[in-house]
Design an enzyme around this catalytic site. Structure first.
Site, mmCIF file in Angstrom:
data_model
loop_
_atom_site.group_PDB
_atom_site.id
_atom_site.type_symbol
_atom_site.label_atom_id
_atom_site.label_comp_id
_atom_site.label_asym_id
_atom_site.label_seq_id
_atom_site.Cartn_x
_atom_site.Cartn_y
_atom_site.Cartn_z
ATOM 1 N N ASP A 1 -9.988 -3.976 -5.680
ATOM 2 C CA ASP A 1 -9.260 -2.847 -5.123
ATOM 3 C C ASP A 1 -9.585 -1.623 -5.971
ATOM 4 O O ASP A 1 -9.437 -1.666 -7.207
ATOM 5 C CB ASP A 1 -7.752 -3.138 -5.153
ATOM 6 C CG ASP A 1 -6.918 -2.071 -4.471
ATOM 7 O OD1 ASP A 1 -7.462 -1.034 -4.048
ATOM 8 O OD2 ASP A 1 -5.688 -2.277 -4.361
ATOM 9 N N SER B 1 0.832 -1.192 0.000
ATOM 10 C CA SER B 1 0.000 0.000 0.000
ATOM 11 C C SER B 1 0.878 1.257 0.000
ATOM 12 O O SER B 1 1.655 1.450 -0.924
ATOM 13 C CB SER B 1 -0.970 -0.034 1.186
ATOM 14 O OG SER B 1 -1.952 0.969 1.058
ATOM 15 N N HIS C 1 -7.534 -5.005 -1.402
ATOM 16 C CA HIS C 1 -6.352 -4.190 -1.127
ATOM 17 C C HIS C 1 -5.670 -4.688 0.152
ATOM 18 O O HIS C 1 -6.312 -4.870 1.181
ATOM 19 C CB HIS C 1 -6.772 -2.731 -0.954
ATOM 20 C CG HIS C 1 -5.632 -1.782 -0.762
ATOM 21 N ND1 HIS C 1 -4.943 -1.234 -1.827
ATOM 22 C CD2 HIS C 1 -5.058 -1.288 0.366
ATOM 23 C CE1 HIS C 1 -3.993 -0.433 -1.361
ATOM 24 N NE2 HIS C 1 -4.044 -0.453 -0.045
#
Length: 339
Positions: free
Chosen positions: A276, A172, A306
Site C-alpha cells: 500500500d 480507507s 490497500h
C-alpha cells in the site's frame, strides 16, 4: 456552445472517468465498477439488515445489521447478552463508494455474523459535490440520530445493542473519517448519551496524506491497488478548494492539526497492508499515538493491498477477523472492569 464566452465546460480534475469535475463546477459521474469490484459477493447466512434514515433533510441512510435470530455461540440478544456495536464508514477516497456497495455490504454482514455485533454502515455525502468537512458533519448528524435511536427510535438497537461497547471503524477514507469522529467524541464536539460509550476504534487501510512524501509513496511497493497519482487526485477533489494535503482532514499531524496529546482517545486497532503506498502514513499514525502513551494495536499484513479487508474471504481476512474479534472482546472485558 455554452458559457458566457461560448466555451464548453472542460474537465479540470478527474478520477479515471468515474468522477469528473468540470470547469463550471458541475460533476459528471461514470461507472464505478471499473475501479470498485461488485463481486459476486455472497450473502452471509443468519444476518438480517434494514435501512433507516438518519438525516431526512439530506436523505442520508444507515444500514443496520444484526445476527438473526441468535448470536454466534447460541446466545440471544436479550439482557446481558446484547451485542457490541460497530459503526462502519465505507471507503472510496471521499469521492466514490457507497454504504450499500456490494463489497461493503458483504463485509458488514460478515462483521455482524462473526464478531457477532450490531453493525451500523453509515452513508455520507461525497466530494467533489460536497467537499470536506461535509462527511464529518454527516457523521456528527449520525451520532445525533444514534442518541434518538437508543431512546427507542430504532427497535433493533433497543432489542439487540449494547451501546456501552460502541466501536467506530472504517476503511480507507472511512478510516480517515473514523479518526476524525473519534477525535470529535474525545474532545466533546460529538456527544454520546449514556449508556453509550466509545470502547475503541478500528482503522482499516487508513487514507491519510501529507505534503511530505512518505517512503512508500516515494518508492511504491509492487502491484498496488491505489497509486500515488490516484491518491493525489482524490485529495484534490475531496479537500476544501485550495487546501493542501497538510490540511488537518488529510494529515492528523500537520502544522495546523489539533494536538491529540491530551485527548482521552480509546484503544485503537490500526491495520496496515504491506503493499500500500499509504502504508508508511499508517505506520506513522500508530507510532505517533504510541509515543503519546495511547493504547494502540498495530496489525501488519505484508502481502496485502490497500482495502484488502473488503475483499472476498481469504487467509488474510480470516486472520483479520480473529484480531478484530479479540479487540472487540477486549473492549467487553474493559467494560466489565468498569461496572
Amino acid at each position: 456552445m455554452s458559457g458566457a464566452g461560448g466555451t464548453a465546460p472542460h474537465v479540470v480534475e478527474g478520477f479515471y472517468g468515474v468522477v469528473e469535475l468540470l470547469s463550471d463546477g458541475s460533476v459528471v459521474r461514470g461507472d464505478e465498477t471499473t475501479v470498485m469490484p461488485t463481486g459476486p459477493f455472497p450473502d452471509v447466512p443468519d444476518v438480517e439488515w434494514k435501512d433507516a434514515v438518519y438525516d431526512a433533510a439530506r436523505g442520508l441512510k444507515v444500514r443496520v445489521y444484526r445476527p438473526s435470530p441468535v448470536t454466534a455461540g447460541g446466545g440471544t440478544t436479550e439482557g446481558d447478552n446484547k451485542l457490541p456495536v460497530l459503526v462502519y464508514f465505507h471507503g472510496g477516497g471521499y469521492c466514490i463508494g457507497a454504504y450499500d456497495h456490494p463489497m461493503f455490504h458483504y463485509r458488514c454482514q460478515s462483521f455482524a455474523a462473526e464478531l457477532p455485533a450490531v453493525v451500523l454502515s453509515v452513508q455520507y455525502r461525497r466530494a467533489p459535490e460536497h467537499r470536506l468537512p461535509a462527511a464529518v458533519e454527516d457523521a456528527a448528524a449520525f451520532f445525533s440520530w444514534l442518541r434518538r435511536a437508543q431512546a427507542g427510535a430504532e427497535p433493533w438497537l433497543v432489542d439487540s445493542a449494547d451501546l456501552s461497547r460502541t466501536f467506530v471503524s472504517g476503511v480507507s477514507a472511512g478510516a480517515n473519517l473514523a479518526h476524525h469522529v473519534v477525535v470529535q467524541i474525545a474532545s466533546g464536539k460529538i456527544e454520546l448519551a449514556a449508556p453509550a460509550r466509545l470502547a475503541g476504534y478500528v482503522l482499516f487501510s487508513a487514507f491519510f496524506g501529507s505534503e511530505e512524501r512518505v517512503g512508500t509513496e516515494s518508492d511504491p511497493p509492487p502491484d498496488v491497488s491505489l497509486t500515488v497519482e490516484a491518491s493525489d487526485k482524490l485529495w484534490r477533489m475531496a479537500l476544501p478548494v485550495g487546501a493542501t494535503r497538510d490540511h488537518p482532514l488529510a494529515n492528523p499531524f500537520g502544522p495546523g492539526s489539533p494536538s491529540l496529546e491530551a485527548l482521552p482517545l480509546p484503544p485503537a486497532l490500526v491495520v496496515a497492508p504491506g503493499q500500500d503506498v499509504l502504508r508508511d502514513h499508517v505506520l506513522r499514525y500508530a507510532a505517533r499515538l504510541k509515543a503519546m502513551g495511547k493504547a494502540v494495536e498495530l496489525a501488519e499484513f505484508a502481502g496485502e493491498r490497500h482495502g484488502f479487508s473488503c475483499g472476498q474471504r481469504s487467509a488474510a481476512t480470516e486472520e483479520l477477523m480473529r484480531i478484530l474479534k479479540r479487540f472487540v472482546g477486549h473492549g467487553a472485558t474493559l467494560r466489565l472492569q468498569l461496572i
